[in-house]
Scaffold this active site. Sequence first.
Site, PDB file in Angstrom:
ATOM      1  CD  GLU A   1     -39.233  61.747  -5.737  1.00 27.27           C
ATOM      2  OE1 GLU A   1     -39.129  61.364  -4.558  1.00 27.27           O
ATOM      3  OE2 GLU A   1     -40.183  62.416  -6.158  1.00 27.27           O
TER       4      GLU A   1
ATOM      5  N   GLY B   1     -42.486  61.233   0.072  1.00 28.23           N
ATOM      6  CA  GLY B   1     -42.237  62.445   0.864  1.00 28.23           C
ATOM      7  C   GLY B   1     -40.976  63.123   0.363  1.00 28.23           C
TER       8      GLY B   1
ATOM      9  CG  ASP C   1     -43.997  62.230   5.030  1.00 28.28           C
ATOM     10  OD1 ASP C   1     -42.781  62.541   4.981  1.00 28.28           O
ATOM     11  OD2 ASP C   1     -44.907  63.028   4.780  1.00 28.28           O
TER      12      ASP C   1
ATOM     13  CG  ASP D   1     -45.855  61.830  -8.870  1.00 28.01           C
ATOM     14  OD1 ASP D   1     -46.069  61.125  -7.862  1.00 28.01           O
ATOM     15  OD2 ASP D   1     -44.909  62.630  -8.948  1.00 28.01           O
TER      16      ASP D   1
ATOM     17  CG  HIS E   1     -48.529  60.393  -4.232  1.00 25.09           C
ATOM     18  ND1 HIS E   1     -47.821  59.838  -3.198  1.00 25.09           N
ATOM     19  CD2 HIS E   1     -47.671  60.400  -5.300  1.00 25.09           C
ATOM     20  CE1 HIS E   1     -46.587  59.530  -3.603  1.00 25.09           C
ATOM     21  NE2 HIS E   1     -46.472  59.874  -4.886  1.00 25.09           N
TER      22      HIS E   1
HETATM   23  P1  5GP Z   1     -51.039  61.675   0.417  1.00 24.32           P
HETATM   24  O1  5GP Z   1     -50.064  60.623   0.830  1.00 24.32           O
HETATM   25  O2  5GP Z   1     -51.186  62.742   1.476  1.00 24.32           O
HETATM   26  O3  5GP Z   1     -52.354  61.115  -0.013  1.00 24.32           O
HETATM   27  O4  5GP Z   1     -50.454  62.374  -0.910  1.00 24.32           O
HETATM   28  C1  5GP Z   1     -49.550  63.453  -0.877  1.00 24.32           C
HETATM   29  C2  5GP Z   1     -48.214  63.010  -0.341  1.00 24.32           C
HETATM   30  O5  5GP Z   1     -47.599  62.071  -1.248  1.00 24.32           O
HETATM   31  C3  5GP Z   1     -47.192  64.134  -0.238  1.00 24.32           C
HETATM   32  O6  5GP Z   1     -47.312  64.820   0.990  1.00 24.32           O
HETATM   33  C4  5GP Z   1     -45.865  63.386  -0.342  1.00 24.32           C
HETATM   34  O7  5GP Z   1     -45.515  62.810   0.890  1.00 24.32           O
HETATM   35  C5  5GP Z   1     -46.201  62.282  -1.315  1.00 24.32           C
HETATM   36  N1  5GP Z   1     -45.860  62.653  -2.697  1.00 24.32           N
HETATM   37  C6  5GP Z   1     -46.684  63.101  -3.662  1.00 24.32           C
HETATM   38  N2  5GP Z   1     -46.009  63.330  -4.808  1.00 24.32           N
HETATM   39  C7  5GP Z   1     -44.732  63.015  -4.568  1.00 24.32           C
HETATM   40  C8  5GP Z   1     -43.558  63.028  -5.374  1.00 24.32           C
HETATM   41  O8  5GP Z   1     -43.549  63.384  -6.549  1.00 24.32           O
HETATM   42  N3  5GP Z   1     -42.408  62.636  -4.760  1.00 24.32           N
HETATM   43  C9  5GP Z   1     -42.378  62.216  -3.461  1.00 24.32           C
HETATM   44  N4  5GP Z   1     -41.205  61.823  -2.965  1.00 24.32           N
HETATM   45  N5  5GP Z   1     -43.462  62.188  -2.682  1.00 24.32           N
HETATM   46  C10 5GP Z   1     -44.636  62.582  -3.225  1.00 24.32           C
END
Ligand code: 5GP
Length: 362
Positions: free
Chosen positions: A227, A197, A167, A302, A15
């Site tokens: 998860e 999310g 999300d 991750d 991410h």
């Molecule tokens: P972004 O999409 O803002 O670049 O990266 C962060 C976002 O990725 C978090 O706000 C969340 O929505 C998602 N995210 C990051 N790591 C995880 C995880 O381990 N599990 C889940 N379900 N979502 C994650």
Amino acid sequence: MDWWVSQPKIELHAHLNGSIRNSTLLELARGLGQKMNAVSADIEHVIMKGDRSLPECFRMFDLIHICTTDHGTVTRITKEVVEDFAAENTVYLELRTTPKKNETIGMTKRSYMEAVIDGLKAVEAVEVLFIPSDERTESSKESPLMNDSSKTKKGNQIYVRLLLSIDRRESTDGAMETAQLALEMRKLGVVGIDLSGNPVVGNWLTFLPALNWAREQGLSVTLHCGEVPNPEEVEAMLEFHPQRIGHACFLNEKHWKVLKSSNIPVEICLTSNVRTDSVSSIDYHHFVDLYHAKHPLVLCTDDPGVFSTSLSREYKIAASTFGLGRGEMFQLAEDAIQFAFAEDRVKQDLKKTFTSVRGELS
Ligand code: 5GP
């Protein structure tokens, strides 16, 4: 150089905002703190904390987003994240991010993604190949900076493809907007959709229309699956049959059977699962069972920033914890090429890279 750093690697689950450098996050938090003292202190406290539970991680993401959600910062962190992965010999990076809106600064989901693309163009340390092969000539003419190898060392390159994340806080319309944007941005290297999310938020059926639509349009789909314990949702996700799933920590016997017979590749995030207590111990991680069952899997980070890890470190941990040798780890990385969402030409090129490195090793 240690083999886990020097060997070529494929990253399929990272991410963007979770991959931010700690130093950048602290700098941004301190900058913000000059305007809003309390927020900065709060953020610094959370950033410096080592282990975080899954709910704490999502609070951390909200804080990260306060610091990063403006166009210039999104561009900066994209550039840094790609450079960091390239520096440890990641040869293919599938980077995912949630397109965000912020009306107060004129940010739309599209302008957020354009800022990400600007970050890919801004990388100088390495040649970034992100335009799909059949689009390359035309796009290169439009923007001479794209894929311009003249400023980088020969052979020092990384393929990058993008996934747009939905999300789980989003509505059906919001999810659909993201899927449509992904389709519109295919020419710029967007290859698919991710559902992520906070896993205790939202309902699978809310996102299903957008995921179905994305798939009908030819976009690939990966889902954060299992998860937290939620057997009905896991069952529905497996029935949807995405091209890949991430995590797969809370699956029951029936789910494992379905997963194994479906051959859906699993994105394994060892450190993330251990740090968030999603597995009881790394020694009992489902990697072992899946690996021995020859189930398709790929080692991923991750959120290397949030979990203080790197792709090399994940390879090192897997090798030492599960007793795998250098050759087996090399094979694991090479096998991951086939699970990438990029076009076949990219996969062929990556195979050549692995073959030539294998030749040098033997
Ligand atoms: P972004 O999409 O803002 O670049 O990266 C962060 C976002 O990725 C978090 O706000 C969340 O929505 C998602 N995210 C990051 N790591 C995880 C995880 O381990 N599990 C889940 N379900 N979502 C994650």
